[in-house]
Write an enzyme that holds these catalytic residues in place. Sequence first.
Site, PDB file in Angstrom:
ATOM      1  N   ASP A 161       5.838  -5.747  13.470  1.00  0.00           N
ATOM      2  CA  ASP A 161       6.902  -4.971  12.818  1.00  0.00           C
ATOM      3  C   ASP A 161       6.639  -3.467  12.852  1.00  0.00           C
ATOM      4  O   ASP A 161       7.258  -2.705  12.119  1.00  0.00           O
ATOM      5  CB  ASP A 161       7.110  -5.445  11.379  1.00  0.00           C
TER       6      ASP A 161
ATOM      7  N   CYS B 166      -2.583   1.027  22.405  1.00  0.00           N
ATOM      8  CA  CYS B 166      -2.058  -0.138  23.106  1.00  0.00           C
ATOM      9  C   CYS B 166      -1.284  -0.970  22.083  1.00  0.00           C
ATOM     10  O   CYS B 166      -1.806  -1.272  21.004  1.00  0.00           O
ATOM     11  CB  CYS B 166      -3.186  -0.953  23.727  1.00  0.00           C
TER      12      CYS B 166
ATOM     13  N   SER C  35       4.209  -6.285   2.164  1.00  0.00           N
ATOM     14  CA  SER C  35       3.003  -5.758   2.781  1.00  0.00           C
ATOM     15  C   SER C  35       1.746  -6.182   2.016  1.00  0.00           C
ATOM     16  O   SER C  35       1.549  -7.357   1.738  1.00  0.00           O
ATOM     17  CB  SER C  35       3.124  -4.230   2.895  1.00  0.00           C
ATOM     18  N   MET C  36       0.885  -5.229   1.650  1.00  0.00           N
ATOM     19  CA  MET C  36      -0.365  -5.560   0.964  1.00  0.00           C
ATOM     20  C   MET C  36      -0.122  -6.245  -0.373  1.00  0.00           C
ATOM     21  O   MET C  36      -0.990  -6.981  -0.873  1.00  0.00           O
ATOM     22  CB  MET C  36      -1.204  -4.296   0.770  1.00  0.00           C
TER      23      MET C  36
ATOM     24  N   ASP D  54       0.843  -1.188   0.000  1.00  0.00           N
ATOM     25  CA  ASP D  54       0.000   0.000   0.000  1.00  0.00           C
ATOM     26  C   ASP D  54       0.883   1.244   0.000  1.00  0.00           C
ATOM     27  O   ASP D  54       1.860   1.315   0.755  1.00  0.00           O
ATOM     28  CB  ASP D  54      -0.896  -0.028   1.246  1.00  0.00           C
TER      29      ASP D  54
ATOM     30  N   HIS E 198       8.656  -2.469   9.553  1.00  0.00           N
ATOM     31  CA  HIS E 198       7.895  -2.867   8.371  1.00  0.00           C
ATOM     32  C   HIS E 198       8.541  -2.427   7.052  1.00  0.00           C
ATOM     33  O   HIS E 198       8.635  -3.217   6.105  1.00  0.00           O
ATOM     34  CB  HIS E 198       6.478  -2.298   8.479  1.00  0.00           C
TER      35      HIS E 198
END
Length: 412
Positions: A360, A355, A198-199, A46, A392
């Site tokens: 990654d 939280c 990723s995506m 993305d 990431h």
Amino acid sequence: MDRHLCTCRETQLRSGLLLPLFLLMMLADLTLPAQRHPPVVLVPGDLGNQLEAKLDKPKVVHYLCSKKTDSYFTLWLNLELLLPVIIDCWIDNIRLVYNRTSRATQFPDGVDVRVPGFGETFSMEFLDPSKRNVGSYFYTMVESLVGWGYTRGEDVRGAPYDWRRAPNENGPYFLALREMIEEMYQMYGGPVVLVAHSMGNVYMLYFLQRQPQVWKDKYIHAFVSLGAPWGGVAKTLRVLASGDNNRIPVIGPLKIREQQRSAVSTSWLLPYNHTWSHEKVFVYTPTTNYTLRDYHRFFRDIGFEDGWFMRQDTEGLVEAMTPPGVELHCLYGTGVPTPNSFYYESFPDRDPKICFGDGDGTVNLESVLQCQAWQSRQEHRVSLQELPGSEHIEMLANATTLAYLKRVLLEP
């Protein structure tokens, strides 16, 4: 006859026969493919490749905005378009318009967007054509590939796409991808290695699940997966609720939220029930808590009901339990605080308290480990490689990542 003379003549005769034979062998070697490593196709995630736009708009949102352009210009990533006031022009150009009747998106009136450089790597190496460090993405990996004997645009190619859309709206992309893979197979004498981030991994899973096994066995050598959100990403709920500037300091989260909501791929990446517990609360507010069973109410409460339709359109695109059917290498980062749930004191227009869990920094560990379930569901090998402390984006240039990739590509 002189014995020495006979020996000389025999030697000349043998030499005369051997020389043409040697030349024939040399020519034969030239006809063999010099390729000794599998060709590579890189697939971004993305926001992971440049987009270009051309304008001929009936109206603009601000007098500073361009209404008409003579040629295509860089829409993503161009930091100059993200400055105050100008960013309003950019958002109006890059957003998608969802049609509930057709269940599809379209560009705003007078805006044409295209993806530059399919088959090339430039639009993925640097997201900003000026090659500023802020836009560096696949550059280090491609440079490493070149150092191993690969050539840009030949045996290492990019497969960029319109990452705002989910796979169901990118049909021509997958046709072009299949054609390019088959072409590379023919040119370089062997199957292709897919390297996705990723995506882009979920895009490739969608693609592979729709190819016959005989095709995959012939054309795909291996699939190297980096930071894959197989089961969705928890931070997507924050993106939809209050926006996320993706660490670009000049962008306010609420300012970018409209564009992020309009991208169908955002709703597509919401957490999935095959990975997360139905009871897990992702968003806490003073009045309501939201689990993955509450998406319809969540979209209604944030004032974006189109998102619910987008989710329904895309939720079933990838079958979680169906493996890719090719040799798979799952590399994933751990030990980086990763958004896991969000506490809103004022929902949804204020930044939440976050939280954190393991992952990654973007993709949660629960999501990326979905590939473990495929180890017993396909004949092809499924390998996992943890990357401790690897963030990431940084994992693309991680020394362990590059060494692992080199082994996949170059070792027999």
